[in-house]
Design a protein around this motif. Structure first.
Motif, PDB file in Angstrom:
ATOM      1  N   THR A 211     125.976   6.446 110.048  1.00  0.00           N
ATOM      2  CA  THR A 211     125.488   7.182 108.996  1.00  0.00           C
ATOM      3  C   THR A 211     124.236   6.751 108.474  1.00  0.00           C
ATOM      4  O   THR A 211     123.325   7.509 108.299  1.00  0.00           O
ATOM      5  N   ILE A 215     120.405   9.049 108.600  1.00  0.00           N
ATOM      6  CA  ILE A 215     119.805   9.267 107.378  1.00  0.00           C
ATOM      7  C   ILE A 215     118.580   8.457 107.474  1.00  0.00           C
ATOM      8  O   ILE A 215     117.414   9.157 107.021  1.00  0.00           O
ATOM      9  N   LYS A 219     115.248  10.945 107.490  1.00  0.00           N
ATOM     10  CA  LYS A 219     115.103  11.201 105.753  1.00  0.00           C
ATOM     11  C   LYS A 219     114.048  12.260 105.610  1.00  0.00           C
ATOM     12  O   LYS A 219     114.061  12.916 104.650  1.00  0.00           O
ATOM     13  N   VAL A 225     122.472  16.302 102.585  1.00  0.00           N
ATOM     14  CA  VAL A 225     123.767  15.799 103.261  1.00  0.00           C
ATOM     15  C   VAL A 225     124.862  16.508 102.459  1.00  0.00           C
ATOM     16  O   VAL A 225     125.093  16.695 101.494  1.00  0.00           O
ATOM     17  N   LEU A 268     118.815  13.975  99.244  1.00  0.00           N
ATOM     18  CA  LEU A 268     118.677  12.322  99.785  1.00  0.00           C
ATOM     19  C   LEU A 268     118.130  11.566  98.916  1.00  0.00           C
ATOM     20  O   LEU A 268     118.734  10.176  99.089  1.00  0.00           O
TER      21      LEU A 268
END
Length: 320
Positions: A211, A215, A219, A225, A268
């Motif tokens: 994860t 991310i 990003k 998400v 985010l």
């Protein structure tokens, strides 16, 4: 005798969809392979667009059986946008039907072809599907110390460079929650206790590495998400004890009357960037999942909810 015949016939409801899905898979792979060869000299973007369209066609057929054929009610709560986005999809994991749940949500955003998975390394040996998932943009990862962060980052960067639409599905638990394998659950709870984390009873302690890498790498490419919780009705008995989630065969035989899906769209900016803090954040999200699964998300269905083809939703979806 007649009753036995009826029951036997009902229990064989999975035969038709299984035969169609498995029977057409080789043809699909051959068609995709031909396109893969023809597109070798073309830009990656063009290959990806056609690949996504082929994937949409096949998975739409799969969804027909899991939604329309079964008549299972799919109840969706939350803030799933109507428009497609580049997202990471985080979900609890109980059975193979979880893969189909991601498709159920993606098709409602016209993003079915964009679904790609982060999968445990052993699944790459699945006949036909294993190799194809990688070619479709999926990422295979190994657990714990064998996790190759550099390899995963490179794969994701390649997808971004090709401007690949991303609906990246991750099951942070790393394996399925199976009440018939108590050792896995006990080990998960022991780890949480050792790390000073809340002990979870209906989901496993999530692993943060995949994860975090996903991310952190994407990003500036992602829109959000999606935190998704799936609860299959009937998997918690009257004593609050967990039972096995339905297999694909059982789901196709409608042994699960309803599946409840809760979606939380997270910006985010609201997710910690450093892995140590993201780990705590992810565990807190799974604490919420733990409660939803325990309650099976049995919420009242109001008159304002849309009911179409077995789907009940508090939101209005535009079917593409």
């Amino acid at each position: 005798m007649l009753l036995s015949l009826v029951l036997h016939t009902y229990s064989m409801r999975y035969v038709l969809p299984a035969a169609v899905m498995m029977g057409t898979a080789p043809t699909y792979v051959l068609a995709w392979g031909a396109w893969r060869l023809l597109s070798a000299v073309l830009p990656a973007r063009i290959y990806r667009e056609v690949d996504d369209r082929l994937y949409t066609i096949y998975q739409s057929m799969v969804l027909f059986f899991f939604e329309n054929y079964t008549g299972v009610q799919v109840i969706i709560y939350g803030d799933l946008p109507k428009n497609k986005e580049n997202v990471i999809y985080l979900s609890n994991h109980q059975c193979t039907v979880d893969w189909i749940i991601a498709d159920m949500l993606a098709i409602r955003q016209n993003a079915l072809g964009h679904v790609r998975y982060v999968l445990k390394d052993g699944l790459k040996w699945l006949p036909l599907y294993g190799w194809y998932f990688s070619q479709h943009g999926g990422v295979y990862v190994k657990r714990s110390a064998k996790f190759n962060e550099k390899e995963m980052r490179e794969k994701l960067r390649a997808q971004m460079k090709a401007e690949t639409p991303m609906y990246l599905v991750i099951f942070p638990e790393g394996t399925r929650y199976n009440p018939e394998i108590p050792k896995v659950i006990a080990d998960s709870q022991s780890f949480a206790e050792k790390e000073g984390l809340e002990i979870l009873k209906h989901v496993l302690t999530p692993r943060v590495k995949a994860t975090h890498v996903a991310i952190d790498t994407m990003k500036d490419y992602l829109d959000a998400v999606y935190d998704v919780t799936v609860a299959y009705e009937g998997t918690v008995d009257h004593k609050g004890q967990r039972k096995l989630a339905p297999s694909m065969t059982e789901f196709l035989c409608k042994e699960c009357p309803r599946v409840h899906i809760f979606i939380d769209r997270i910006e985010l900016k609201d997710i910690p960037e450093e892995q140590i803090y993201m780990r705590r954040w992810l565990h807190e999200r799974f604490e919420i999942k733990d409660n939803y699964v325990r309650l099976e998300i049995v919420l009242p269905v109001s008159d304002s909810m849309e009911i179409e083809n077995g789907l009940i939703s508090p939101m209005t979806f535009e079917f593409m």
